[in-house]
Design an enzyme around this catalytic site. Structure first.
Site, PDB file in Angstrom:
ATOM      1  N   HIS B 447       0.820  -1.172  -0.047  1.00  0.00           N
ATOM      2  CA  HIS B 447      -0.176   0.035   0.108  1.00  0.00           C
ATOM      3  C   HIS B 447       0.803   1.271  -0.133  1.00  0.00           C
ATOM      4  O   HIS B 447       2.130   1.124   0.148  1.00  0.00           O
ATOM      5  CB  HIS B 447      -1.111   0.129   1.096  1.00  0.00           C
ATOM      6  CG  HIS B 447      -0.369   0.052   2.467  1.00  0.00           C
ATOM      7  ND1 HIS B 447      -1.311   0.281   3.598  1.00  0.00           N
ATOM      8  CD2 HIS B 447       0.753   0.045   2.931  1.00  0.00           C
ATOM      9  CE1 HIS B 447      -0.662   0.210   4.682  1.00  0.00           C
ATOM     10  NE2 HIS B 447       0.725  -0.123   4.331  1.00  0.00           N
ATOM     11  N   GLU B 448      -0.081   2.430  -0.201  1.00  0.00           N
ATOM     12  CA  GLU B 448       1.060   3.792  -0.220  1.00  0.00           C
ATOM     13  C   GLU B 448       1.915   3.759  -1.195  1.00  0.00           C
ATOM     14  O   GLU B 448       2.836   4.421  -1.248  1.00  0.00           O
ATOM     15  CB  GLU B 448       1.267   4.021   1.024  1.00  0.00           C
ATOM     16  CG  GLU B 448       1.583   5.278   1.425  1.00  0.00           C
ATOM     17  CD  GLU B 448       0.333   6.239   1.382  1.00  0.00           C
ATOM     18  OE1 GLU B 448      -0.825   5.963   1.933  1.00  0.00           O
ATOM     19  OE2 GLU B 448       0.369   7.469   0.795  1.00  0.00           O
ATOM     20  N   GLY B 449       1.700   3.074  -2.805  1.00  0.00           N
ATOM     21  CA  GLY B 449       2.455   3.122  -3.554  1.00  0.00           C
ATOM     22  C   GLY B 449       3.374   1.834  -3.400  1.00  0.00           C
ATOM     23  O   GLY B 449       4.122   1.587  -2.248  1.00  0.00           O
TER      24      GLY B 449
END
Lengths: 607, 607
Positions: B447-449
Site C-alpha cells: 500500500h501507499e505506492g
C-alpha cells in the site's frame, strides 16, 4: 476483472513435471531395471494424470474451505470437513498410499521419483489434506521395515487400506528440536506391551474422527535407557486398542489436550497429546529397544524431500496464480507511453512485474528440478544396476537432503511473497489463494528439522561425510553437467559461471575443514550462510541441466509453438537465475571464508 | 515455559527512540528554533512517555483481540470492538491528533520528529487501530491546508476533536496503482456542491459506528476535465450530511458494498464504497478543480514515512518478542557439549539464533534511525534557520522518501520472518504475537505506492531530481558522517567500507544517467534492484551514524552497566550489518550497471 483465483488456474504444471521426469532425468530408462520392468512410460504418464486429476478435483476444491473452517474440538470429539475425508479416500482408493510398494504387497511398484512427481500435484493442490496421507504412508513404511509380522498385520495393513490413519510423535513441549531431551517414558508390562506416559506436541493428524483408528508412532525412553538420543525407543500406540480379531475396541490412554492454532496448515489437526495420564496407555515396541531414533531417521531423507517438495509446490501454485493474474489484469502504461488515453497494458508487460514472475519461475522450477533429482537418487541408490553408481547416489543424496529441505522452504516462500506482490491489494485478501499459500509455506522452514539445523547437518556432517567423499561425488556430478554444456553456445556461459562458483565453494569448504577440528563452534557459526550459498550453487546447477535440455530441443527444431515457448521459458529462467541470483554467492562465501565471528562475539546482554 | 508473548514484553523500546532523538539527532537543539521555543527536552520526554503508556495500555491490549474479531457487516451496520473506540479516544484525548499543530489551533506544536517518535509507539502496539487515528489526522491536515474556512469549521474541527473520523479514497477496483485511470465522476450542482458517482476500493476505516460521522476525501473527475492525473479533483464527502448547525443529519449517498478480508490488519475495516448509486451523493470541492492529486501528494511524503515507520515497528516488536523468548527458552547444547546430561542452554546462546536476532536488530534499529532521520528532515525543511540547510533538507527528503517507505517494508518483514523462526513451532501459532506481526507487516510493501513504484520514483525521478542535486546533497551528507567517523578506530573500518560503496553507487548512478534519455525502458527495468542497493547503502550509513555515537559514549566512560550494554549492542549491530549485508550491494550494482535486460527480453508467452 482479472482472474488469479481458483476457478481459472490449474494448481500445478503437468508439463513441467513431465519435462523433469522424461526429458531431464530420463525416467523412462528406469523401466530397463528389473524392479520397474513391468512398467512403461505410458503407465507413468497415466498415474501422473490420475494424480493431477484427483488433486485438482478432490484436494484443491477444499483448499480455502479447510482454511476457513479449522478443525474444532468440543472436549469430546474433533470435527473436520467431510471434503477432507473424501479427498483422503480418493487418494488411498487410487492406490497412492502404496504407489511405491512392491506388487506382492499390493503396491504399484513405481519408482520413487514418479511417486514424488505424483505427490507434487497433491501438495500443490492442498498441502494440509495431503499431510494426512503422507503421515500415514510414512508410519506404515516404518512398520513395514521394522515391525513384527503381527504388527504389520494388525496396524500396517489397515493403514494401507485407509481404515487407520497414522502419525509421528517426536516433539515434546519442552524439547522441540532437541530430541535427546524427550521425557516420555515407557515401562514394560508383563504381557510384553509397554505402559507409555508423557506429552507430545505438534502432532499433525493427532486426533480426528475420519478413520476407525489412529496409529501413533511414539518416541519414548525405556526405564534405565542410556541418556540422550541413544536411549530412545519407538512404540506403536493406537488411539483404540484392538480386540482379538484386530478390530478397534476400547479407547487407549491417548488424550487430546488441545488443538494448536497455526497461521497456516489449518486443514489438518495439529495437536498436543497426553499419553497415559491415568496409567492407561499401552504401546507396542517397534524393533529393538533404544533404536527408535535410528528407525525414524531411515524415513527422514524421504520426509525431508517431501517437505522440500511441498514448499516448492506452494511456491509453484502461487507462481501459476500470479502469472494468470498478470496476463489478465490491465493496469498502467509503459515508461515511454505518456498519453493517458492509450489503453492500459496487462501488468505482465511491466518490467518489474516480469521480474517478480521470473524470480518465482527461477525459484520454483529450480526447486522442483532439485526435488525430483533427489527422488531419482533414491531410485538409483535402490535400483541402479551399477554398484558404484548406487554408492555415488547415496553420497549425493546425503549431501543434498538438507538442501532439498531448506532451499525450497526459503525460496518457495520468497516466490509466494512475489506472487502476492503481483496481485497487489487483491493478493493480500483472503479472496485470492496467494495469501493462504504464503501462510502455509511459512511452516516449511520450521518443521522436519529447522533450516538452521539442516545447515548444521550440511556443514557439520555432510560435507565432511566419509572424509569428504560426498562433496567429491557432488563435484563430479556438477562437473559432468558443466562439461556436457560447454559446447552449446546457448548455455556455455552458464556452464562457465557455474564452474567458477563451484571451484570457489569447494575450495572454501576444503580450506575451512581444519576449523572443524580445532574450533567447531567457530566453524559452525556461519552454517546458515553456508547453507544459503550451497543452495544457490545447487540451484544454479539445476538450471544449467534444464537449460541444456531446452536448448537442445530448440536446436533440434520441429516444435509446436507451445513447446517452443516452454523451452524458451526455461532458457529465460536460467538466464535470470544466473544473472540475478548467482552473484549472491560471493557475499555469503566472503562471510563463510573469513569465519566471521560477529554472532559469537556478541554478548546476549547487548541485544 | 519461555515467554515471548504479550504478558512480559513491552512492544517498543523507549530507550532506542530516545537514543535516536536525543543522542543521534540532537532533537533538544530544536528548542532553539522559534516554533519550538516554548518546549524543552523534558516536555518531549513527557509526551513520549505518555505515548508509550497509552500505546501499551490501550492499543497493545487488544492487538490480538482485534485480529480474532474482525469487523463485521450485517448489511446495515458495521460492528467493531469497543476496545478500538476506547483506544482512539485515548489517543485523541491526549492530544496526539493535534500534536504537530500550532498552539493557536489548539495543537501541541511539537516537532514532526518528536510526533513521529510518539507514533512509533502506537504503531508498534497496534498498527490497525492506529490507522484510524492517522487517516483522520491526514485528512484533517489536507482540509487545514487546502479547505475553505467553512470546511475547516464544519469538518476539520470535529475531526480534531475525534467526533468525526476520516478516510482517503483514491483507489478504484479497476485502477489500483494507476490513479490516472480513476473513473469516479463529479457533476456540479446548482448550490455549489457536486454530485459524486463511482466506486472506491481498499478504503481503510471506510465504515463503522465509532464516530458521529465519517469524512471521506474522495478523488474524482469533473465532467470535461483533462484526461490523466491532471484532471483529478478532491472532494469532501461525508457519510452523513450536516444540518444547518453542522450536526450530522440524514445519510449521504455513500454505501458500503462490502468489507475486504485481509491476511492482516484485521482490526480496521477495509471497504469497498459506492458513491451516488442512486444519484444521492453530495460532495464539496476542496481547493481548486483538477488539483486533487497535487493536494494528496503534499501529504504523501508524510504518509510514506508513516508506512515505513509502521513496517519498522512491526519488525521491531517482533524483535523484542523473539529476543525475550530466546533469553528464556532452554533448548539444546552448544556444539562442543556432547554430554546429554548437561543442562540445555537458553537458545540465545546458539550462534544461529543470535544471527537471527542480530539480523532483526540491524534491520529494525537501522530502519528506525532512517525513519526518524527523515522526520527530522521535515522539521529542518520547515524550521531550520539557515536557508541552504532548509533546501538541502528538502532535497534529501525527496530522495530518501521512497527508501523510507520501501526498505523497512522489505526488511521489517524479513525481521518478522526471523522472529517467527526463533520461536519455532510456537512462533507459527496464533498463541504468540509474532505470526500476527508477520501477517500485518506484509501489507506495507503493497500500500501507499507499491515498492516497485517507489523504486521507479527513486531511479526515474529522485536521483535525477533538479539535475542530480538531490543525489549531490545525499553524497555530501553521507561524506560528512564518514569524515566524522574516520578518526574513531572503533568505527573507522565501517566509514571506509561505506565510502567505497557510496562511490560505487554514485558512479554507477551517474554513468547510467544517459540511458534515462535514450532508453528509459531499459534504464527503469532494474529500478527495484537499484532500490535494493540504494536502501542498503542508506541503512549502512544510518548504522555508521549510530555506531559513532555509541562508540563516543563508550569511550567517555562512566556508564551504567545497562547503558554500556546498550551501546555495545549498537556497535554489534553495526558490525553485523556491515559484515553480512553491505556485501550484497555488489551483486545488485553489477545487475544495474550492466543494464541487465533479462526481464525485457523475456516474452510473456514464455512464462
Amino acid at each position: 476483472m482479472a482472474s488469479g483465483n481458483s476457478a481459472s488456474v490449474n494448481p500445478s504444471s503437468p508439463r513441467d513435471i513431465a519435462f523433469n521426469l522424461f526429458e531431464v532425468l530420463d525416467t523412462e530408462a528406469l523401466v530397463g531395471r528389473e524392479r520397474f520392468s513391468d512398467h512403461d512410460r505410458d503407465v507413468f504418464t497415466a498415474v501422473l494424470d490420475t494424480a493431477a486429476t484427483i488433486a485438482r478435483d478432490k484436494f484443491h476444491t477444499h483448499y480455502r474451505l479447510a482454511d476457513d473452517n479449522e478443525p474444532s474440538f468440543d472436549g469430546q470429539r474433533v470435527t473436520t470437513l467431510p471434503e477432507t475425508k473424501a479427498a483422503i479416500e480418493a487418494f488411498i482408493g487410487a492406490g497412492f498410499l502404496k504407489a511405491g510398494a512392491s506388487a506382492e504387497e499390493g503396491g504399484l511398484q513405481l519408482p520413487f521419483s514418479v511417486v514424488q512427481a505424483c505427490f507434487a500435484h497433491f501438495q500443490a493442490a492442498n498441502v494440509a489434506t495431503t499431510s494426512y496421507c503422507f503421515l500415514t504412508a510414512a508410519a506404515a513404511n516404518v512398520i513395514r521395515q521394522f515391525g513384527t509380522f503381527e504388527q504389520k498385520q494388525l496396524f500396517m495393513e489397515p493403514m494401507l487400506e485407509g481404515r487407520f490413519l497414522g502419525t509421528m510423535c517426536l516433539s515434546e513441549p519442552q524439547a522441540g528440536s532437541a530430541l535427546s531431551d524427550i521425557r516420555t517414558a515407557a515401562r514394560p508390562l508383563e504381557d510384553g506391551t509397554f505402559a507409555i506416559r508423557g506429552t507430545k506436541m505438534w502432532i499433525s493428524g493427532g486426533d480426528h474422527e475420519m478413520s476407525e483408528n489412529i496409529v501413533h508412532l511414539v518416541l519414548a525412553r525405556l526405564e534405565g535407557a542410556p541418556s540422550g538420543v541413544r536411549g530412545i525407543s519407538m512404540f506403536i500406540v493406537p488411539k483404540h486398542r484392538l480386540d482379538a480379531d484386530g478390530s478397534p475396541a476400547e479407547r487407549n490412554g491417548v488424550r487430546l489436550m488441545g488443538l494448536n492454532h497455526k497461521m497456516g496448515w489449518r486443514g489438518i489437526t495439529n495437536t498436543v497429546l497426553s499419553f497415559g495420564e491415568d496409567d492407561d496407555c499401552v504401546g507396542h515396541l517397534v524393533g529393538e529397544a533404544n533404536r527408535g531414533l535410528e528407525y525414524m531417521f531411515v524415513m527422514m531423507n524421504e520426509a525431508r524431500i517431501s517437505v522440500g517438495l511441498g514448499a516448492t509446490m506452494n511456491g509453484y501454485t502461487g507462481y501459476l496464480y500470479s502469472l494468470d493474474y498478470a496476463r489478465t489484469r490491465p493496469q498502467g502504461r509503459l515508461p515511454d507511453a505518456k498519453d493517458p488515453l492509450t489503453k492500459p497494458v496487462m501488468i505482465v508487460e511491466h518490467a518489474d512485474v516480469r521480474r517478480m514472475l521470473l524470480a518465482q519461475k527461477a525459484y520454483v522450477e529450480g526447486a522442483l528440478s532439485l526435488c525430483l533429482y533427489a527422488a531419482r537418487l533414491i531410485d538409483d541408490h535402490a535400483t541402479h544396476p551399477d554398484e558404484s553408481a548406487r554408492a555415488d547416489a547415496e553420497l549425493l543424496l546425503e549431501l543434498l537432503t538438507p538442501v532439498v529441505k531448506s532451499w525450497p522452504s526459503e525460496f518457495g516462500l520468497e516466490a509466494n511473497k512475489h506472487a502476492m506482490q503481483v496481485l497487489g491489494g487483491y493478493g493480500y485478501t483472503r479472496d485470492y489463494p496467494v495469501e493462504q499459500l504464503y501462510r502455509d509455506n511459512r511452516l516449511n522452514a520450521i518443521h522436519e528439522g529447522t533450516n538452521g539445523i539442516q545447515a548444521i547437518d550440511l556443514l557439520g556432517r555432510k560435507v565432511r561425510f566419509r572424509n569428504g567423499s560426498a562433496l567429491a561425488a557432488f563435484e563430479k556430478a556438477v562437473m559432468a553437467d558443466i562439461e556436457a554444456a560447454r559446447h552449446d553456445e546457448a548455455v556455455a556461459s552458464y556452464a562457465d559461471g557455474l564452474e567458477q562458483k563451484l571451484r570457489a565453494v569447494i575450495d572454501a569448504t576444503r580450506a575451512a575443514r581444519g576449523h572443524a577440528e580445532t574450533d567447531l563452534t567457530g566453524y559452525l557459526a556461519n552454517a546458515s550462510v553456508y547453507g544459503d550459498l550451497f543452495g544457490h550453487l545447487v540451484i544454479g546447477w539445476m538450471w544449467l541441466r534444464q537449460a541444456r535440455v531446452a536448448s537442445a530441443r530448440l536446436s533440434a527444431g520441429g516444435l509446436s509453438s507451445d513447446d517452443a515457448d516452454f523451452y524458451r521459458g526455461k532458457l529465460a529462467a536460467c538466464r535470470y537465475f544466473h544473472a540475478f541470483e548467482m552473484g549472491r554467492i560471493d557475499n555469503w562465501l566472503d562471510i563463510f571464508s573469513r569465519m566471521d565471528r560477529t554472532t559469537l562475539d556478541t554478548d546476549p546482554a547487548w541485544l
